[in-house]
Design an enzyme around this catalytic site. Structure first.
Site, PDB file in Angstrom:
ATOM      1  CG  HIS A 141      27.629  32.998  63.137  1.00  0.00           C
ATOM      2  ND1 HIS A 141      27.772  32.376  64.535  1.00  0.00           N
ATOM      3  CD2 HIS A 141      28.066  33.682  62.707  1.00  0.00           C
ATOM      4  CE1 HIS A 141      27.503  33.761  64.774  1.00  0.00           C
ATOM      5  NE2 HIS A 141      28.198  34.220  64.368  1.00  0.00           N
TER       6      HIS A 141
ATOM      7  CD  GLU B  70      24.084  30.213  64.792  1.00  0.00           C
ATOM      8  OE1 GLU B  70      25.194  30.080  65.038  1.00  0.00           O
ATOM      9  OE2 GLU B  70      23.941  31.145  65.800  1.00  0.00           O
TER      10      GLU B  70
ATOM     11  CG  ASN C  54      29.203  28.794  65.515  1.00  0.00           C
ATOM     12  OD1 ASN C  54      29.304  29.701  64.747  1.00  0.00           O
ATOM     13  ND2 ASN C  54      27.347  28.248  65.996  1.00  0.00           N
TER      14      ASN C  54
ATOM     15  CG  ASP D  48      22.799  40.017  61.323  1.00  0.00           C
ATOM     16  OD1 ASP D  48      23.915  40.939  61.636  1.00  0.00           O
ATOM     17  OD2 ASP D  48      24.021  39.292  61.698  1.00  0.00           O
TER      18      ASP D  48
HETATM   19  C1  F6R Z   1      27.543  40.698  63.248  1.00  0.00           C
HETATM   20  C2  F6R Z   1      27.666  39.278  62.295  1.00  0.00           C
HETATM   21  C3  F6R Z   1      27.854  37.789  62.847  1.00  0.00           C
HETATM   22  C4  F6R Z   1      29.740  38.205  63.262  1.00  0.00           C
HETATM   23  C5  F6R Z   1      30.081  37.063  64.179  1.00  0.00           C
HETATM   24  C6  F6R Z   1      31.201  37.393  64.499  1.00  0.00           C
HETATM   25  O1  F6R Z   1      26.660  41.155  62.401  1.00  0.00           O
HETATM   26  O2  F6R Z   1      26.818  38.363  60.557  1.00  0.00           O
HETATM   27  O3  F6R Z   1      28.098  36.765  61.933  1.00  0.00           O
HETATM   28  O4  F6R Z   1      30.211  38.700  62.192  1.00  0.00           O
HETATM   29  O5  F6R Z   1      29.230  36.315  65.008  1.00  0.00           O
HETATM   30  O6  F6R Z   1      31.387  37.884  65.559  1.00  0.00           O
HETATM   31  P1  F6R Z   1      32.743  38.925  65.968  1.00  0.00           P
HETATM   32  O7  F6R Z   1      32.931  40.000  65.292  1.00  0.00           O
HETATM   33  O8  F6R Z   1      31.451  39.987  67.745  1.00  0.00           O
HETATM   34  O9  F6R Z   1      33.592  37.602  66.758  1.00  0.00           O
END
Ligand code: F6R
Length: 251
Positions: free
Chosen positions: A138, A143, A136, A67
């Site tokens: 995701h 989401e 959450n 992303d």
């Molecule tokens: C990042 C992504 C997100 C993160 C998730 C956890 O490319 O796609 O899904 O993996 O938000 O983020 P952290 O590792 O910062 O807790």
């Protein structure tokens, strides 16, 4: 699905790095799907260390990231493109044409999303995909409410995700509200998927993904439909799992 629980984030990250090292030795031109965020930084640090020590050679791999924030150019310091250059790409001899991220800026995001999917397909699909998980539930920026069959597209970030990601920005008001992300359907086409999660803050999402109902309330639960998924956790992230149905504690 498999669940591996390690004593701490370092041990869990080393498990991932060992797997990547083995895959790259067996197949130097493997296609890797990569994530950003706080969770995978130890993985990237150790991959860089092994590359610089001559233990592995990542120069032949192709990468696709999950992303990117809408509105940020690749040069923006908080873009995921910058994150990847800083944490991995610049240190492992990977030429730019082998690394791919969805564009944060472009004239036609629908066309860019289609092109991203086509590019993945042209490379024969993603062989091995690394994921994190949001508090959450995701995965990538899919989401809650994201359909199982969703593809690469523009999405609105939830207030919770914006708040969680504000730690990477000097001013929380600068966190973009939208992102371009691989869909759940895109992710489920990867041949192998490894989800890395650390800390008690992730425990509820991890438990929902592994033991709750499969559905869009917890997008990560859709991973249970994939034949080769492993959740790689530290003890804190595994804290809410019921032993009898899940975890195989290690170390
Ligand atoms: C990042 C992504 C997100 C993160 C998730 C956890 O490319 O796609 O899904 O993996 O938000 O983020 P952290 O590792 O910062 O807790």
């Amino acid at each position: 699905m498999n669940v591996l629980v390690f004593a701490d984030p370092t041990a869990a990250s080393l498990h991932i790095v060992d797997e990547v090292s083995k895959i790259v030795r067996e197949r130097p031109e493997v296609v890797l799907g990569l994530a950003t965020g706080g969770t995978p930084t130890d993985v990237y640090r150790e991959l860089v260390r092994r590359q610089q020590a001559g233990d592995i050679d990542l120069s032949g791999v192709t990468t696709f990231n999950l992303d990117e924030y809408v509105g940020l150019s690749p040069e923006h310091p908080q873009s995921f493109a910058s994150f990847m250059r800083h944490h991995l790409f610049d240190h492992v001899g990977l030429s730019v044409d082998r690394t791919h991220l969805p564009p944060g800026r472009c004239d036609d995001f629908s066309a860019a999303a289609r092109d991203y999917e086509a590019d993945i397909a042209r490379h024969g699909g993603i062989d091995w995909q690394l994921l994190g998980i949001g508090d959450n539930g995701h995965i990538a920026f899919n989401e809650p409410g994201s359909p199982a069959g969703s593809r690469t597209r523009i999405v609105q970030l939830t207030a919770e995700t914006i708040e969680a990601n504000s730690r990477f920005f000097d001013d929380p008001r600068d966190v973009p509200r939208r992102a371009i992300t691989m869909g759940i359907g895109t992710i489920l086409e990867a041949k192998r998927i490894r989800l890395l999660a650390f800390g008690a803050q992730k425990a509820a999402a991890v438990a929902a993904a592994i033991q709750g109902p499969v559905g869009d309330d917890c997008p990560a639960s859709f991973l249970r439909r994939h034949p080769d998924v492993t959740f790689v956790l530290d003890r804190a992230a595994a804290g809410r799992l019921q032993r009898e149905v899940g975890a195989n504690p290690e170390s």
